[in-house]
Design a protein around this motif. Structure first.
Motif, mmCIF file in Angstrom:
data_model
loop_
_atom_site.group_PDB
_atom_site.id
_atom_site.type_symbol
_atom_site.label_atom_id
_atom_site.label_comp_id
_atom_site.label_asym_id
_atom_site.label_seq_id
_atom_site.Cartn_x
_atom_site.Cartn_y
_atom_site.Cartn_z
ATOM 1 N N ALA A 180 0.846 -1.197 0.000
ATOM 2 C CA ALA A 180 0.000 0.000 0.000
ATOM 3 C C ALA A 180 0.879 1.245 0.000
ATOM 4 N N ALA A 181 0.417 2.281 -0.679
ATOM 5 C CA ALA A 181 1.133 3.550 -0.657
ATOM 6 C C ALA A 181 0.685 4.323 0.575
ATOM 7 N N VAL A 182 1.631 4.815 1.359
ATOM 8 C CA VAL A 182 1.261 5.629 2.512
ATOM 9 C C VAL A 182 2.106 6.887 2.501
ATOM 10 N N SER A 183 1.640 7.919 3.145
ATOM 11 C CA SER A 183 2.508 9.064 3.327
ATOM 12 C C SER A 183 2.593 9.339 4.810
ATOM 13 N N VAL A 184 3.703 9.883 5.163
ATOM 14 C CA VAL A 184 4.065 9.969 6.556
ATOM 15 C C VAL A 184 4.533 11.395 6.798
ATOM 16 N N THR A 190 6.451 14.109 9.027
ATOM 17 C CA THR A 190 7.410 14.263 10.125
ATOM 18 C C THR A 190 7.149 15.564 10.866
ATOM 19 N N GLY A 191 6.133 16.262 10.479
ATOM 20 C CA GLY A 191 5.918 17.593 11.035
ATOM 21 C C GLY A 191 6.461 18.632 10.088
ATOM 22 N N GLU A 192 7.639 18.336 9.539
ATOM 23 C CA GLU A 192 8.233 19.267 8.583
ATOM 24 C C GLU A 192 8.072 18.781 7.163
ATOM 25 N N ASP A 193 8.172 17.475 7.034
ATOM 26 C CA ASP A 193 8.148 16.887 5.694
ATOM 27 C C ASP A 193 7.011 15.914 5.570
ATOM 28 N N MET A 194 6.616 15.719 4.361
ATOM 29 C CA MET A 194 5.681 14.655 4.039
ATOM 30 C C MET A 194 6.459 13.671 3.186
ATOM 31 N N LEU A 195 6.595 12.438 3.680
ATOM 32 C CA LEU A 195 7.352 11.440 2.927
ATOM 33 C C LEU A 195 6.383 10.379 2.447
ATOM 34 N N SER A 196 6.633 9.915 1.229
ATOM 35 C CA SER A 196 5.752 8.843 0.769
ATOM 36 C C SER A 196 6.513 7.533 0.673
ATOM 37 N N PHE A 197 5.815 6.466 1.015
ATOM 38 C CA PHE A 197 6.418 5.139 1.093
ATOM 39 C C PHE A 197 5.468 4.090 0.562
ATOM 40 N N VAL A 198 6.039 2.885 0.441
ATOM 41 C CA VAL A 198 5.236 1.705 0.137
ATOM 42 C C VAL A 198 5.333 0.799 1.356
ATOM 43 N N VAL A 199 4.201 0.313 1.826
ATOM 44 C CA VAL A 199 4.193 -0.504 3.045
ATOM 45 C C VAL A 199 4.807 -1.871 2.792
ATOM 46 N N VAL A 240 5.555 10.155 13.434
ATOM 47 C CA VAL A 240 4.908 10.441 12.158
ATOM 48 C C VAL A 240 3.422 10.196 12.256
ATOM 49 N N ASN A 241 2.704 10.824 11.399
ATOM 50 C CA ASN A 241 1.300 10.481 11.223
ATOM 51 C C ASN A 241 1.218 9.592 10.010
ATOM 52 N N ALA A 242 0.739 8.444 10.218
ATOM 53 C CA ALA A 242 0.552 7.566 9.074
ATOM 54 C C ALA A 242 -0.826 7.830 8.528
ATOM 55 N N GLN A 243 -0.884 8.167 7.289
ATOM 56 C CA GLN A 243 -2.191 8.474 6.716
ATOM 57 C C GLN A 243 -2.514 7.447 5.668
ATOM 58 N N ARG A 244 -3.695 7.024 5.711
ATOM 59 C CA ARG A 244 -4.074 5.989 4.775
ATOM 60 C C ARG A 244 -4.355 6.590 3.417
ATOM 61 N N LEU A 245 -3.703 6.060 2.413
ATOM 62 C CA LEU A 245 -3.997 6.475 1.045
ATOM 63 C C LEU A 245 -4.535 5.266 0.303
ATOM 64 N N ALA A 246 -5.004 5.512 -0.877
ATOM 65 C CA ALA A 246 -5.496 4.382 -1.671
ATOM 66 C C ALA A 246 -4.362 3.398 -1.895
ATOM 67 N N SER A 247 -4.626 2.147 -1.709
ATOM 68 C CA SER A 247 -3.559 1.169 -1.901
ATOM 69 C C SER A 247 -3.618 0.599 -3.298
#
Ligand SMILES: Cc1cc2nc3c(=O)[nH]c(=O)nc-3n(C[C@H](O)[C@H](O)[C@H](O)COP(=O)(O)O)c2cc1C
Ligand code: SF4
Ligand code: SF4
Ligand code: SF4
Ligand code: FES
Lengths: 909, 433
Positions: free
Chosen positions: A853-857, A859-868, A902-909
């Motif tokens: 799933a694609a998630v974005s995280v 850090t407060g300063e940055d938004m990073l995108s990842f794959v779970v 981080v805040n893990a936010q659910r994005l469309a997977s």
């Protein structure tokens, strides 16, 4: 030391010696297949049969003597296996009788009855113990009817790297014992019985080990071969060149087997102080970046990553700007003009940490002397502070240390390090030391494989490493276990430390670190009471936003325990790359301001102050680093820069941003030195010709300096070989005073290794290393006049994640899918992409995200995108990502982020 | 000579497999006395004095073996060898099925003697039905307070577990059995260390055969003297002989050692009652299944004890007598037996793994009428080539017995077979590599 008589010669050997080893001491070889000096004996192959007798005793248990006054020997009625028979006082052994010769012949004849005899197409042919021992001891012909040979289906793949030919297997269990005993990966086993007995892998994924290639070295036949080398050359055609692994900072000694300017294989070269006779699979297989132009010969390479063969210059054209081939004089002239025009304050140099010492030395010299600028930095950003090179240089692992000799009297404390991922061979040797009785203490924010061997294991709260280490210090002081005598003469600040720590009880430390106070006390006791102590730290503690209390805690711990300044004691940082230590030594030890604070040899920079960060609108010169692919911020800086020079092997993402690209030679295409994380300086020789017009980095820098110094003085830049540069380093860098090339011999290998002593490996395929083991430079603490300053600094209290938040930690992986590693297609299944976010199944369920799933995280300063990526070994509440991704991507104020919520936010997977 | 039912008590007392009947016959008396009144060493001493020798094959004195176990290393284990895989051996099965409590009591006494609190009974994989019977007996013993915690109010506790193997002859070899019991591939271990010191899970372990331990309760109950009233000085007690092959009445016969001859076993009214048909003669006798050298007719007057059979050139081993009459083709018989060993060779060591394979190839070639004289000679060579300490365990040595002994006593049959080849076996036909 029992005295034994071997073929009439008396010899004293240590108690516990087995007969094959004892016989070696009188120069008599007992042939073996299953025996291996690094593995527990099994007595399976029966090749080592000898006659054994013990002195006859009379009623009073006195040795009976014959008429000549010699002991009467009771010979055992049957042959004994020399690999399992342990010597005893007065034992007599016969290895040279006609009976023994006949027995060897018999066993060999048996072995050959089911051997397929495919020597002409077998990769082992030419260096095969079965071939060699058959020639030496076997029957000339076989009486076995060839038509009734036992057959297996020809090769099967044990994993994506290792191939098994079961017909060739002689069932010696070396591979299984290596995996069980040495690697700690019990993933190989035998199945079925009799002639049908076969090696199988027991794990999923199959043969799941980072050390699988070693089994092909010690397999005494061609049953196990690597897919990398399979059918690529006959071993006698190879030119074997001594080299040093250019991946991690262990500095394993290797042999490059080269033919027609192509690396056919990489083999271990024995160095009992570094890698013994082992290599990790990365070191063995990840060499394809060097010949990635030759995609038709080797496995396919990713597109767009062919080696650079000529300089490239960005030119305008009908299709817009493009990098087009140029000549060296053209390219150098352009670079010289641009750098001169930019002036000392308008230039910025970024060096990777993989280049040899000589090149990094010249790079900083070029900046400091030719350009008159201290605007230098290094990528990646590890060991830039607070835990930095000056600490290693002060209290690093003392010279003369050897993990291979550590045992019962040693305690090894591993904090914030996943040794197997960061420095596989260090992991192997730390584990081995544990097997020999060393007390291992393992502390991490997540579970690591080393815990399996740990006496005390901790999972501390992310970010609390300093709190944890201070807790150990406090527990040691509470128990009165500090080394008072040592402290009396070698340390100051102790009283202040004690007062400072008054409020910092073990209970407080335990609470901060989230561990049990009594466990902390037990571990502290183990570490303090061991005669020798080593502290191993890893990537997690080397970032620049690490708690500033950490270096103080580390220094205090090693000082109060006296685990400092003597062999088998000190601090070992698991640095990320083959020459990170060399970069520090050569004055590329930049402080947190991204500006170097140190000249070569840890002499402080004294000239006028420099602003922090990459100066805007400066010309950037990147050498040996693909930071553009790792860091968005670096990318932006490069895109904004008016002029960018990139010197590299490949047309990397960074190079694509350049105005001038200079093609460099790979390490195996030139000679030089690397300095391992144990500060061992080791030389390597060139094995290949660089492709096209590529040149070694030092050569390019020298040419550039000569072009730029045209009008001025050129005398400082007359280097003909790296040896000349090292001679200068030996003058300039005090630690390297004895490192001139004549003091760093590398073996001149004869064309084939079989020509010389094969005592350790019984004609296995590891190479001996007659050229010595490299040189380790001593740390300050080894000088007994040096007084260590301990200081209390309150550890930062790591905040708890708020509701819905979680910890994000950097976690390095061996197969980190970096630019060089990615060129080896063979290792693709092992890769851990930078884009992965490792998530525990519990957290994944909490967030409702699945694998991939694609998630974005945030850090407060940055938004990073990842794959779970689901990771069942990870505790809930912690997610991890590659250091390259985090250190490169974090917010504007600070580049590297070690631990953040981080805040893990659910994005469309 | 009469049979004497020290172990096969059920032949005299029906229903002895039931706890009540067994107890009525004096069962568990020894056990209760041991836990209540005897020291562990006293138990060892009685068994030592009885001269009881291991019935699993090697004939090693049981009490002596027990005394090797270190006193102060814990835990320790008793492992009962019920693998019973030697061809022609079926005595342990009868004990387990018909007189299980005597085995359970024997196991308990052995465990007490070495102060082990856990015993494992390892049965061959095919013994599913016997295992049920034995488990029922064990359960009964638990219920009767004869096993479990603080037995009979003592501070001694014992648990007995059953384990079924997966069908490998080599798992009868005691160290391979231990590997198998630990869940590993059944292959023998290096010795030393011996199981008495480093056995199951690397702890001191006594391994005894089912029959051996079944002897122990009457020994402890009635004393060493009584036991020695059976058998000979060196081979005291009774032994179960498994008689099979071409005799009228195959079966188990329990007889004091050294009192009857092989001939009696085959022809005695009480025993085999002679060969299957009139006019047949004994050609060969296998005293210990496939493992021991075959004896020719001339050895029929050998007494049945360990020493006499050894003197005749074979071994008593597990005493599984397979009788072959004059209709048997000895080359065929040797082929069958070597086939067994080739099939069962564990593969750990070179000479056995390759030698059994090679011998079988040669034998099949000869037996099928494709052999030559030089194959017969080679067969003998290959068998000899496996001996003298070359094999890791005895299975390899055993595998040569059928070959060497048939070549010794029945060479003429091999010669006759190779004569059948088109050129009379002189050696010009056939493809040789
Ligand atoms: C190949 C081989 C197979 C064996 N099979 C058995 C067996 O099936 N049952 C058995 O009791 N002993 C067997 N033995 C003997 C055991 O190794 C061991 O000697 C015996 O269990 C010891 O018990 P004992 O002293 O009571 O006879 C075998 C030995 C070998 C070498
Ligand atoms: S594969 Fe090689 S090392 Fe492994 S058991 Fe077979 S011969 Fe030995
Ligand atoms: S441990 Fe490190 S130095 Fe050694 S082979 Fe592996 S990557 Fe190379
Ligand atoms: S002799 Fe046979 S059964 Fe015994 S270890 Fe060797 S291969 Fe296995
Ligand atoms: S049995 Fe000794 S080397 Fe294999």
């Amino acid at each position: 030391m029992p005295k034994v008589t071997i073929d009439g010669q008396e010899v004293n050997v240590p108690a516990g010696t087995v007969v094959v080893e004892a016989a070696r001491q009188v120069g008599n070889e007992i042939p073996v297949f299953c025996y291996h000096p690094k593995l527990a004996p099994v007595g399976m192959c029966r090749m080592c049969l000898v006659e054994v007798g013990t002195p006859r005793l009379n009623k009073d248990r006195q040795v009976e003597l014959d008429v000549d006054g010699k002991p009467i020997i009771n010979w055992m009625p049957k042959f004994q296996t020399g690999c399992t028979q342990v010597v005893s006082e007065g034992m007599a052994i016969r290895t040279q009788t006609s009976q023994v010769a006949a027995a060897r012949k018999d066993v060999l004849e048996f072995l050959l009855t089911s051997h397929p005899l495919d020597c002409p197409v077998c990769d082992k042919g030419g260096e095969c113990p079965l071939q060699n021992l058959t020639m030496a001891y076997g029957p000339g012909v076989s009486r076995f009817d060839y038509a009734v040979k036992f057959h297996f289906q020809k090769p099967v793949h044990l994993n994506n790297l290792i191939t098994l030919d079961r017909e060739r297997c002689i069932q010696c269990a070396r591979c299984t014992r290596f995996s069980d005993e040495i690697a700690g990966d019990p993933v190989l086993g035998f199945e079925n019985r009799g002639r049908g007995m076969e090696i199988v892998t027991l794990s999923d994924p199959p043969f799941d080990s980072k050390f699988s290639g070693n089994t092909t070295d010690i397999c005494p036949v061609g049953a196990l071969t690597t897919r990398d080398f399979r059918f690529r050359a006959r071993v006698w055609e190879l030119e074997d060149v001594p080299s040093i692994c250019n991946h991690c900072a262990v500095g394993c000694n290797t042999i490059i087997g080269q033919r027609v300017n192509d690396i056919k294989r990489i083999m271990p070269r024995q160095n009992e102080s570094v890698n013994e006779i082992w290599l990790c699979d990365k070191g063995r297989f990840a060499h394809h970046f060097a010949n990635s132009r030759q995609s038709t010969l080797g496995p396919p390479v990713p597109s767009g990553t062919h080696r650079l063969e000529t300089p490239l210059i960005r030119r305008g054209g009908p299709q817009g700007d493009r990098l087009v081939p140029a000549s060296w004089p053209e390219a150098l002239k352009l670079v010289a003009e641009k750098l001169s025009a930019a002036g000392p304050d308008g230039v910025y140099g970024i060096s990777g940490d993989r280049l040899p010492n000589e090149d990094m030395y010249l790079f900083q010299k070029f900046f400091r002397q030719v350009l008159g600028s201290n605007h230098l930095a290094r990528w990646p950003v590890v060991a830039r502070g607070p835990v930095t090179g000056t600490l290693f240089q002060e209290i690093g692992l003392s010279s003369g240390s050897n993990f291979g000799k550590m045992g019962k009297d040693t305690s090894i404390l591993v904090v914030g390090a996943d040794a197997e991922e960061e420095a596989p061979i260090h992991f192997l040797r730390i584990k081995q030391a544990g097997d020999r009785g060393a007390a291992l203490i393992v502390a991490n924010p997540y579970h690591t494989k080393l815990e399996k061997y740990g006496r005390h294991c901790f999972v501390y709260r992310p970010g609390s490493a300093a709190a944890f280490v201070w807790g150990l210090v406090r527990a040691i002081m509470d128990a009165g276990l500090e080394q008072k005598e040592f402290l009396g003469s070698r340390a100051t600040g102790l009283a202040e430390l004690q007062t400072g720590m008054e409020q910092y009880t073990v209970a407080r430390a335990a609470e901060l670190a989230g561990v049990k106070a009594e466990d902390l006390q037990a571990a502290a006791q183990t570490f303090a009471q061991a005669a020798n102590g080593v502290l191993v730290i890893g990537r997690e503690l080397l970032g620049s936003d690490t708690d500033p209390a950490l270096p103080e805690a580390i220094r205090a711990l090693l000082t109060v325990t006296g685990h400092i300044g003597k062999a088998q004691n000190g601090l070992l940082p698991l640095l990320p790359h083959n020459n990170t230590q060399g970069a520090l030594d050569m004055g590329l030890d930049a402080g947190p301001e991204y500006r170097t604070k140190w000249l070569p040899g840890y002499q402080p920079v004294t000239d006028k102050g420099t602003s922090s960060g990459i100066p805007a609108s400066s010309a950037i010169y990147v050498i040996g680093s693909d930071l553009g692919s790792e860091s968005d911020l670096a990318r932006q800086a490069l895109e904004a820069a008016p002029f960018v020079i990139v010197q590299d092997l490949l047309l990397t993402e960074t190079a694509l941003l350049a105005d001038v690209v200079l093609p460099a030679a790979a390490p195996m295409e030139r000679e030089g030195t690397f300095t391992s994380s144990e500060r061992r300086v080791q030389r390597f020789k060139p094995a290949l010709q660089p492709p096209g017009h590529a040149l070694p980095d030092w050569w390019i820098l020298r040419e550039l300096a000569q072009v730029m110094a045209n009008a001025q003085d050129k005398t400082g830049w007359r280097y003909d070989t790296p040896a000349d540069i090292m001679a200068e380093i030996a003058h300039v860098v005090p630690q390297y005073a004895t490192m001139a090339y004549e003091n760093l011999p590398v073996p001149d290998l004869p064309s084939r290794k079989l020509d010389y002593d094969d005592s350790l490996f019984y004609r296995g395929t590891s190479f001996l290393n007659p050229g010595g083991e490299g040189q380790v430079w001593p740390v300050k603490a080894e000088d007994s006049a040096v007084v260590l300053q301990v200081r209390w600094v309150e550890p930062a209290v790591a905040g708890q994640p708020a509701a819905g938040q979680t910890w994000l930690i950097t976690r390095p992986h061996l197969y980190d899918a970096g630019t060089l590693l990615s060129q080896t297609a063979l290792l693709q299944p092992q890769m851990v992409p930078h884009t992965w976010l490792h998530v525990s199944p519990a957290d994944a369920a909490r967030w409702g995200v699945a694998e991939g799933a694609a998630v974005s995280v945030s850090t407060g300063e940055d938004m990073l995108s990842f794959v779970v990526h689901l990771d069942a070994d990870l505790p809930a509440g912690i997610v991890t990502a590659a250091p390259a991704r985090l250190e490169g991507a974090a917010g504007q104020t600070r580049w590297p982020v070690n631990v953040t919520v981080v805040n893990a936010q659910r994005l469309a997977s | 000579m009469e049979q004497a039912f020290v172990i096969l008590r059920h032949r005299e007392i029906p229903d002895i497999q039931q706890l009540g009947t067994y107890i009525k016959d004096g069962g568990y008396e020894a056990w209760k006395r041991a836990v209540k009144e005897m020291t562990a060493d006293q138990v060892i001493d009685v068994v030592k004095a009885s001269g009881l020798r291991g019935r699993g094959g090697a004939g090693f004195p049981a009490g002596v073996k027990w005394s090797f176990v270190p006193k102060n290393v814990f835990p320790k284990y008793v492992v009962v060898n019920g693998d019973e895989s030697e061809p022609g051996t079926f005595k342990d099965r009868e004990i387990i099925e018909q007189n299980p409590h005597q085995l359970v009591e024997g196991v308990a006494l052995c465990a007490y003697a070495i102060q082990a609190e856990i015993a494992y009974i390892y049965l061959r994989g095919e013994f599913k039905a016997p295992a049920r019977i034995l488990q029922a007996a064990i359960d009964e013993a638990y219920q009767a307070g004869l096993l479990g915690k603080n037995i009979q109010g003592s501070n001694y506790s014992l648990n007995i577990y059953l384990h079924l193997g997966a069908g490998a002859y080599i798992c009868g070899e005691e160290t391979a059995l231990l590997e198998s019991l630990e869940g590993k591939l059944g292959q023998p271990r290096l010795r030393p260390p011996f199981p008495a010191n480093v056995g199951l899970y690397a702890k001191p372990t006594v391994i005894n055969n089912v029959e051996t331990l079944a002897n122990v309760p009457p020994i402890v109950r009635k004393g060493a003297e009584w036991y020695r009233s059976f058998g000979t000085e060196k081979s005291p007690g009774t032994k179960i002989f498994c008689l099979s092959g071409m005799v009228k009445r195959p079966g188990n016969y329990e007889v004091p050692l050294g009192k009857i001859k092989i001939r009696d076993l085959i022809f005695g009214e009480e025993f085999g009652q002679g060969l299957l048909a009139e006019g047949r003669t004994v050609k060969g006798v296998l005293p210990a299944g496939a493992s021991a050298p075959v004896l020719p007719e001339s050895a029929l007057d050998t007494l049945l004890d360990y020493e006499s059979v050894a003197a005749a050139g074979s071994m008593l081993g597990s005493a599984s007598f397979i009788i072959m009459d004059n209709t048997v083709d000895m080359v065929w018989a040797a082929t069958k037996m070597v086939h067994f060993f080739k099939h069962e060779s564990c593969g750990k060591c070179t000479p056995c793994r390759e030698g059994t394979y090679w011998m079988l190839n040669l034998l099949e070639k000869i037996d099928h009428g494709h052999g030559e004289q030089r194959d017969v000679i080679m067969l003998g060579n290959v068998a000899q080539q496996m001996l003298g300490g070359k094999c890791f365990c005895l299975l390899g040595d055993f595998s040569t017995s059928p070959v060497i002994s048939t070549l010794k006593h029945f060479r003429n049959e091999y010669d006759a077979k190779v004569q059948l080849t088109p050129d009379g076996g002189v050696g010009t036909h056939g493809a040789h590599g």
